[in-house]
Design a protein around this motif. Sequence first.
Motif, PDB file in Angstrom:
ATOM      1  N   LYS A 107      10.700   3.579  -0.408  1.00 15.71           N
ATOM      2  CA  LYS A 107       9.757   3.144   0.688  1.00 15.71           C
ATOM      3  C   LYS A 107       8.241   3.994   1.107  1.00 15.71           C
ATOM      4  O   LYS A 107       8.533   4.953   0.913  1.00 15.71           O
ATOM      5  N   ARG A 108       7.379   3.203   0.914  1.00 20.87           N
ATOM      6  CA  ARG A 108       6.104   3.817   1.182  1.00 20.87           C
ATOM      7  C   ARG A 108       5.092   3.010   2.138  1.00 20.87           C
ATOM      8  O   ARG A 108       5.650   1.853   2.514  1.00 20.87           O
ATOM      9  N   TYR A 109       3.887   3.555   2.404  1.00 24.63           N
ATOM     10  CA  TYR A 109       3.001   2.743   3.109  1.00 24.63           C
ATOM     11  C   TYR A 109       2.321   2.006   2.367  1.00 24.63           C
ATOM     12  O   TYR A 109       2.122   2.085   1.173  1.00 24.63           O
ATOM     13  N   SER A 110       2.238   0.693   2.717  1.00 24.47           N
ATOM     14  CA  SER A 110       1.511  -0.291   1.976  1.00 24.47           C
ATOM     15  C   SER A 110      -0.055  -0.189   2.112  1.00 24.47           C
ATOM     16  O   SER A 110      -0.774  -0.785   0.972  1.00 24.47           O
TER      17      SER A 110
ATOM     18  N   PHE B 130      -1.162   6.741  -4.866  1.00 25.58           N
ATOM     19  CA  PHE B 130      -1.850   7.731  -4.087  1.00 25.58           C
ATOM     20  C   PHE B 130      -0.587   8.633  -3.293  1.00 25.58           C
ATOM     21  O   PHE B 130      -0.833  10.118  -3.484  1.00 25.58           O
ATOM     22  N   GLN B 131       0.144   8.008  -2.744  1.00 26.62           N
ATOM     23  CA  GLN B 131       1.187   8.848  -1.925  1.00 26.62           C
ATOM     24  C   GLN B 131       2.116   9.494  -2.930  1.00 26.62           C
ATOM     25  O   GLN B 131       2.508  10.764  -2.520  1.00 26.62           O
ATOM     26  N   HIS B 132       2.598   9.104  -4.160  1.00 30.39           N
ATOM     27  CA  HIS B 132       3.174   9.458  -4.991  1.00 30.39           C
ATOM     28  C   HIS B 132       2.632  10.856  -5.393  1.00 30.39           C
ATOM     29  O   HIS B 132       3.306  11.802  -5.626  1.00 30.39           O
ATOM     30  N   GLU B 133       1.437  10.775  -5.899  1.00 31.56           N
ATOM     31  CA  GLU B 133       0.804  11.923  -6.325  1.00 31.56           C
ATOM     32  C   GLU B 133       0.309  12.767  -5.459  1.00 31.56           C
ATOM     33  O   GLU B 133       0.384  14.364  -5.870  1.00 31.56           O
TER      34      GLU B 133
ATOM     35  N   THR C 100      -9.838   2.805   0.172  1.00 26.70           N
ATOM     36  CA  THR C 100      -8.813   2.225   1.086  1.00 26.70           C
ATOM     37  C   THR C 100      -7.924   1.779  -0.173  1.00 26.70           C
ATOM     38  O   THR C 100      -8.338   0.804  -0.848  1.00 26.70           O
ATOM     39  N   ALA C 101      -6.578   2.060  -0.144  1.00 26.51           N
ATOM     40  CA  ALA C 101      -5.793   1.457  -1.143  1.00 26.51           C
ATOM     41  C   ALA C 101      -4.626   0.472  -0.558  1.00 26.51           C
ATOM     42  O   ALA C 101      -4.184   1.073   0.259  1.00 26.51           O
ATOM     43  N   GLN C 102      -4.197  -0.495  -1.531  1.00 24.67           N
ATOM     44  CA  GLN C 102      -3.412  -1.301  -0.842  1.00 24.67           C
ATOM     45  C   GLN C 102      -2.019  -1.376  -2.188  1.00 24.67           C
ATOM     46  O   GLN C 102      -2.463  -1.015  -3.184  1.00 24.67           O
ATOM     47  N   ASP C 103      -1.001  -1.615  -1.803  1.00 21.95           N
ATOM     48  CA  ASP C 103       0.314  -1.909  -2.534  1.00 21.95           C
ATOM     49  C   ASP C 103       0.265  -0.726  -3.727  1.00 21.95           C
ATOM     50  O   ASP C 103       0.528   0.483  -3.477  1.00 21.95           O
ATOM     51  N   TYR C 104       0.418  -1.253  -5.000  1.00 24.22           N
ATOM     52  CA  TYR C 104       0.684  -0.235  -6.138  1.00 24.22           C
ATOM     53  C   TYR C 104      -0.401   0.989  -6.116  1.00 24.22           C
ATOM     54  O   TYR C 104       0.104   2.174  -6.226  1.00 24.22           O
TER      55      TYR C 104
ATOM     56  N   ILE D  53      -6.139   9.644   5.315  1.00 20.99           N
ATOM     57  CA  ILE D  53      -6.599   9.659   6.740  1.00 20.99           C
ATOM     58  C   ILE D  53      -6.053   8.424   7.599  1.00 20.99           C
ATOM     59  O   ILE D  53      -6.208   8.707   8.795  1.00 20.99           O
ATOM     60  N   GLU D  54      -5.491   7.733   7.046  1.00 24.46           N
ATOM     61  CA  GLU D  54      -4.869   6.351   7.895  1.00 24.46           C
ATOM     62  C   GLU D  54      -3.800   5.871   6.808  1.00 24.46           C
ATOM     63  O   GLU D  54      -3.878   5.802   5.682  1.00 24.46           O
ATOM     64  N   LYS D  55      -2.709   5.197   7.543  1.00 22.17           N
ATOM     65  CA  LYS D  55      -1.788   4.619   6.578  1.00 22.17           C
ATOM     66  C   LYS D  55      -1.007   3.719   7.559  1.00 22.17           C
ATOM     67  O   LYS D  55      -1.106   4.065   8.755  1.00 22.17           O
ATOM     68  N   ASP D  56      -0.575   2.534   6.980  1.00 16.13           N
ATOM     69  CA  ASP D  56       0.169   1.440   7.814  1.00 16.13           C
ATOM     70  C   ASP D  56       0.850   0.689   6.869  1.00 16.13           C
ATOM     71  O   ASP D  56       0.474   0.636   5.517  1.00 16.13           O
TER      72      ASP D  56
END
Length: 168
Positions: free
Chosen positions: A105-108, A134-137, A125-129, A82-85
Amino acid sequence: MLEVITYPNPLLRQISKPVEVFDEELHTLLDGMYEVMLVKNGVGISAIQVAKPIRALLICIPDEEGNQHKEDLLEVINPEIIEKDGEIIFSEGCLSVPEFYEDIKRYSRVKVVYQDRFGKKHEITAQDYLAVAFQHEIDHLNGVLFVDKLSIVKRKKFEKGLKQKHKF
């Protein structure tokens, strides 16, 4: 044990369907996915990777020593970003694309809403790794593989390497 399907299996391109029933069958699938993820040394796995086209995935980020702990396991059903940056370049691999790693390249940072195995709603809210995982899966649930994000040159190199690997 569940079997991980690998590229170029066309099932990996299928868009997964939302989970509507949170029952023992789902719990058994999630437990099986966890088992195969650990055996294959993965940090994440989506249901489509074990040939189940439903919107379910697991993520278990290892600690500093590289160990995974069950209490860190995230069981994620029907996720939605719902949010990405931000931006991060991360070396990714995939259980469905064995022995291949490349910078993507992904959102951090991502904010994800999802349900757990019982259907209870959560937000994280997930950061970095963890954000990358999350984005990969979630990409898997949408029929997208990390190799799709490669430049044309790197993608051709990947395809060529794959062909050579499968020659007898």
